[in-house]
Structure formats: structure tokens, C-alpha cells
Design a protein around this motif. Structure first.
Motif, PDB file in Angstrom:
ATOM      1  N   ASP A  47       0.829  -1.207   0.000  1.00  0.00           N
ATOM      2  CA  ASP A  47       0.000   0.000   0.000  1.00  0.00           C
ATOM      3  C   ASP A  47       0.865   1.258   0.000  1.00  0.00           C
ATOM      4  OD1 ASP A  47      -2.181  -1.617   0.061  1.00  0.00           O
ATOM      5  OD2 ASP A  47      -2.667  -1.281   2.177  1.00  0.00           O
ATOM      6  N   THR A  48       1.876   1.260   0.855  1.00  0.00           N
ATOM      7  CA  THR A  48       2.729   2.431   0.978  1.00  0.00           C
ATOM      8  C   THR A  48       3.520   2.697  -0.302  1.00  0.00           C
ATOM      9  OG1 THR A  48       2.974   1.892   3.319  1.00  0.00           O
ATOM     10  CG2 THR A  48       4.476   3.538   2.413  1.00  0.00           C
TER      11      THR A  48
ATOM     12  N   GLN B 123       1.308   4.092  -2.983  1.00  0.00           N
ATOM     13  CA  GLN B 123       0.983   5.494  -2.737  1.00  0.00           C
ATOM     14  C   GLN B 123       2.146   6.398  -3.138  1.00  0.00           C
ATOM     15  OE1 GLN B 123      -1.893   6.574  -2.055  1.00  0.00           O
ATOM     16  NE2 GLN B 123      -1.375   8.742  -1.831  1.00  0.00           N
ATOM     17  N   MET B 124       3.352   5.954  -2.799  1.00  0.00           N
ATOM     18  CA  MET B 124       4.542   6.727  -3.170  1.00  0.00           C
ATOM     19  C   MET B 124       4.611   6.901  -4.679  1.00  0.00           C
ATOM     20  SD  MET B 124       7.330   7.996  -1.530  1.00  0.00           S
ATOM     21  CE  MET B 124       7.140   9.501  -2.476  1.00  0.00           C
TER      22      MET B 124
ATOM     23  N   THR C 115       2.149   6.681  -6.803  1.00  0.00           N
ATOM     24  CA  THR C 115       1.035   7.545  -7.218  1.00  0.00           C
ATOM     25  C   THR C 115       1.413   9.016  -7.139  1.00  0.00           C
ATOM     26  OG1 THR C 115      -0.584   5.924  -6.452  1.00  0.00           O
ATOM     27  CG2 THR C 115      -1.359   8.180  -6.728  1.00  0.00           C
ATOM     28  N   LEU C 116       2.057   9.388  -6.034  1.00  0.00           N
ATOM     29  CA  LEU C 116       2.447  10.788  -5.850  1.00  0.00           C
ATOM     30  C   LEU C 116       3.494  11.225  -6.868  1.00  0.00           C
ATOM     31  CD1 LEU C 116       2.728  11.263  -1.980  1.00  0.00           C
ATOM     32  CD2 LEU C 116       0.808  11.798  -3.483  1.00  0.00           C
TER      33      LEU C 116
ATOM     34  N   ALA D 288      -3.929  11.773  -4.939  1.00  0.00           N
ATOM     35  CA  ALA D 288      -4.686  10.628  -5.418  1.00  0.00           C
ATOM     36  C   ALA D 288      -4.449   9.453  -4.466  1.00  0.00           C
ATOM     37  CB  ALA D 288      -4.239  10.268  -6.827  1.00  0.00           C
TER      38      ALA D 288
ATOM     39  N   SER E 103      -3.567   5.097   2.922  1.00  0.00           N
ATOM     40  CA  SER E 103      -2.207   4.905   2.402  1.00  0.00           C
ATOM     41  C   SER E 103      -1.407   6.198   2.497  1.00  0.00           C
ATOM     42  CB  SER E 103      -2.249   4.443   0.947  1.00  0.00           C
ATOM     43  OG  SER E 103      -2.880   3.192   0.851  1.00  0.00           O
ATOM     44  N   GLN E 104      -2.086   7.308   2.235  1.00  0.00           N
ATOM     45  CA  GLN E 104      -1.406   8.593   2.341  1.00  0.00           C
ATOM     46  C   GLN E 104      -1.061   8.895   3.799  1.00  0.00           C
ATOM     47  OE1 GLN E 104      -0.174  10.680  -0.127  1.00  0.00           O
ATOM     48  NE2 GLN E 104       0.785  11.457   1.715  1.00  0.00           N
TER      49      GLN E 104
ATOM     50  N   ILE F 214      -0.306   6.701   6.174  1.00  0.00           N
ATOM     51  CA  ILE F 214       0.881   5.957   6.601  1.00  0.00           C
ATOM     52  C   ILE F 214       2.135   6.562   5.995  1.00  0.00           C
ATOM     53  CG2 ILE F 214       0.265   4.138   4.939  1.00  0.00           C
ATOM     54  CD1 ILE F 214       2.147   2.615   7.334  1.00  0.00           C
ATOM     55  N   LEU F 215       2.036   7.005   4.753  1.00  0.00           N
ATOM     56  CA  LEU F 215       3.189   7.640   4.113  1.00  0.00           C
ATOM     57  C   LEU F 215       3.613   8.895   4.888  1.00  0.00           C
ATOM     58  CD1 LEU F 215       4.986   7.128   1.738  1.00  0.00           C
ATOM     59  CD2 LEU F 215       3.440   8.447   0.294  1.00  0.00           C
TER      60      LEU F 215
ATOM     61  N   LEU G 115       5.111   7.826   8.332  1.00  0.00           N
ATOM     62  CA  LEU G 115       6.410   7.231   8.033  1.00  0.00           C
ATOM     63  C   LEU G 115       7.467   8.299   7.815  1.00  0.00           C
ATOM     64  CD1 LEU G 115       5.842   4.268   7.956  1.00  0.00           C
ATOM     65  CD2 LEU G 115       6.194   4.262   5.497  1.00  0.00           C
TER      66      LEU G 115
ATOM     67  N   LEU H 111       4.469  17.771  -1.888  1.00  0.00           N
ATOM     68  CA  LEU H 111       3.738  16.748  -2.644  1.00  0.00           C
ATOM     69  C   LEU H 111       2.233  16.813  -2.375  1.00  0.00           C
ATOM     70  CD1 LEU H 111       5.959  13.531  -2.371  1.00  0.00           C
ATOM     71  CD2 LEU H 111       5.842  15.216  -4.217  1.00  0.00           C
TER      72      LEU H 111
END
Lengths: 191, 191
Positions: free
Chosen positions: A180-181, A184-185, A187-188, B149, B154-155, B157-158, B161, B188
DNA sequence: GTCTATAAATGGATAGAC
DNA sequence: GTCTATCCATTTATAGAC
């Protein structure tokens, strides 16, 4: 079979690296190593008189691992995204069964009790890794594949942080959180 | 002065939390606590018979800290970005002099040797924190302040993190890397 | 290179007096 | 609640024989 061919010193370092990633530098002992290798503690002290010496050897092993992994990633055919995937898979390779984290994360966590001699090596390894990721990201940016504002170096640390942090979280929350992480990374970076 | 008013149990937990963040759970001892508090190991065992008991108390202290910090952030006047800054400053507060990391990161690093009883507590605390950040991010998204997006979770946790990882890196590479990373994360999310 | 034996220090923990 | 005293296991490390 392949393992048997390695000499003792390599066997010890290999096992120690494993224990570093699962338990941390201060949380495995010469006794742990001796038990699993079937030799005495004294024998291990013959190869690495002080634990600090073993620690330095571990840093060197990580450096060798970096060189191999970075080179493999650089030569990986395809887009920057595919190269980054290659690096991420390298990350995953040390996470067999959600139990291992990045050895550098492990050393960072123990920084407060780490032998002095290991610290410069740790910093060097971190920097080397960041330089490599920054190089990849810059290529992706120039080719128009990746779109992100801000300094490349800052984006590199954010990327590396995400990989390593996700690995740490996976041990507590399961492997799904890693995927998931990483998604997401990506995606950004692409959006 | 204020410290003197706290009872022994709170003094012990407070100091232990400090040592958890600088050295890790397995890397501080009852001896360390006794030395700094000026009482014997036996006295500490009176309050916390096993180290596991102290560990549970630490988890509870972190929970209390969370409640206070989250509530402060929710009530913080202004934009979502300003609320996130409030949370990030809460992060920074435990990083006096680049020496402390997030206590949950510290526990995660020691997961391989942590007393069983502490693991569920750790997972619960992680989840609680992620829920809170996800709530903030969703508000920002709905108000149009933040643009990203992918799943909010997920965002979240990012984001978490990035904060915690940057704190860990700061101990090795200096505080600047924390600010750089946080700025990049914001870039971002806003862009 | 590997072993036995051992040292010295530390860590977690308990019993019982005050 | 705090102390002294003590226990037992573990950890790092060394000496010296094979």
C-alpha cells in the motif's frame, strides 16, 4: 550446498547480518552465533576479536550488497519506474516473511549504543544509498516520467524513508501495508 | 520543581520513556534507572516487578501522550496544513537535540525481542495514530486544501512514516534532514 | 581454527529487614 | 517504599591446549 562452500568468516557475517535485521545489533550475541553455526563462542572471537570488529564487517557486507544491488538496478532495462521497482524488490528481498528490516534502519535504531567506530560507516552507507536514489529520480524527472516539485535530494530521502519505514511497519501490521505504501509513493510521483 | 511533585512511579516511567527514545527498550536497564533516580534497583522492582510491566506502563504513557497531542491538534485553529504542522511540531518535541526518536518507532525496532504482552498495545497505538492522521488528511482533501490521489489511509501511513523516518535519520545526519523531508512531504500534498 | 576453561561485568529478579 | 544482600543467567572477552 552453496552455503557450505563459504568460509567461516563469511558464514559468520552472513548469519550476523540476518540477526541484525531481525533483532538489532545489541540484541544478538556471540552465543546466538555459536549455537546456530555449531562452533564455540571462542572460535567466533578468533575471527572477530571484539563485537565492534564484527560490526565493521557487517557494514562492509552491506556496502558490497549495495554495490551489487545498485549496479543491477542501473542495468535493469526499461523505464525509471521499472528501475525503482527493481530497487524496491531489493528492499523486499531482505524482508522474507515480514521479519527482516533494512540493516541500516536497524543500525540507526541502535545508534545510541553502537560502537563509535561504526558510526562513520553507517553515515557513509546512508549517503551512498541516497545519492543512488537521487540519481534515479533525476533521470525519471528529466525523461518526463516522474513529476515532482522540490529538490531531488529531498524527494530521494522521502522515497527511501517510505521503503524502510514500510518494512518496519510490516513486522507489526503485516505485509499488505508495505505494498500500500509503495503504491501510494508511486502515485504521488507519477500524478 | 514540577518533576519533584510527581510520584515515584511517574518519575520512573518518565525517565524510562526518555531512555526508550534514546536507546531502545532492550538497551536500558533497571540499573540505568536506579542510577539516575538515586534509588536502588530493588525499589524499581517494587513499582514494576518485571520489565514487561514497565513496558506496559510505557505503552500507557504513550497513549496518554497521544490523546493530549491529538486533541491539541484537533483544536488547533486554522488550516489543515497548520494542524499538520502542529502534529509535526509534536513529533519534534520528542526530538530535543536530535537525540530522541518516536517511542513507537523504537518499540517497532525491538519487536523481535519485545515481551509478548507489549505487542498488541504497540499495534493499537500505531493504528490509533494512523486513524488520526487519516482523519486530518481527509478533512484537508474535502476542503480542497490538499490534493492527492489514492486511498487516504495509504497517504496517512506515508505521512507518518516520513515524520518518524526523518527523526531517525536526524540522529545520524543532523536536524536539517528532518526539515527538508517535511517540506518535501508538504510540497507533494499541496502541489 | 577450534576447543575448554575461565574471568569480570551486567541484567533481571527475589527475600527479607527497616 | 526503600534498602541490603543475594541469585542465576547471559554477555563480552581472554588464555592456553590441541
Amino acid at each position: 550446498m552453496q552455503i557450505r562452500l563459504k568460509n567461516r568468516k563469511e558464514q559468520i557475517v552472513s548469519l550476523a547480518l540476518d540477526l541484525l535485521q531481525t533483532r538489532g545489533f545489541e540484541n544478538f550475541s556471540y552465543q546466538d552465533l555459536s549455537r546456530e553455526l555449531g562452533i564455540t563462542k571462542a572460535s567466533i572471537h578468533h575471527h572477530f576479536p571484539k563485537k565492534e570488529d564484527l560490526g565493521i564487517a557487517l557494514c562492509h557486507a552491506i556496502e558490497v550488497w549495495h554495490e551489487r544491488e545498485f549496479s543491477k538496478t542501473r542495468n535493469h532495462p526499461g523505464s525509471t519506474i521499472e528501475k525503482l521497482d527493481c530497487y524496491v524488490n531489493g528492499c523486499l528481498r531482505y524482508a522474507c516473511g515480514d521479519k527482516k528490516i533494512c540493516p541500516l534502519s536497524s543500525l540507526q535504531a541502535d545508534i545510541g549504543t553502537l560502537p563509535e567506530a561504526m558510526r562513520p560507516a553507517l553515515k557513509r552507507l546512508d549517503d551512498h544509498e541516497l545519492d543512488f536514489i537521487a540519481e534515479l529520480l533525476e533521470q525519471g524527472q528529466q525523461s518526463g516520467e516522474l513529476k515532482f516539485a522540490g529538490p531531488v535530494r529531498s524527494q530521494a530521502i522521502l522515497f527511501v524513508l517510505a521503503c524502510k519505514g514500510a518494512l518496519q511497519y510490516s513486522r507489526v501490521h503485516g505485509r499488505q501495508i508495505f505494498d500500500d505504501t509503495m503504491n501510494q509513493m508511486k502515485t504521488l510521483l507519477i500524478a
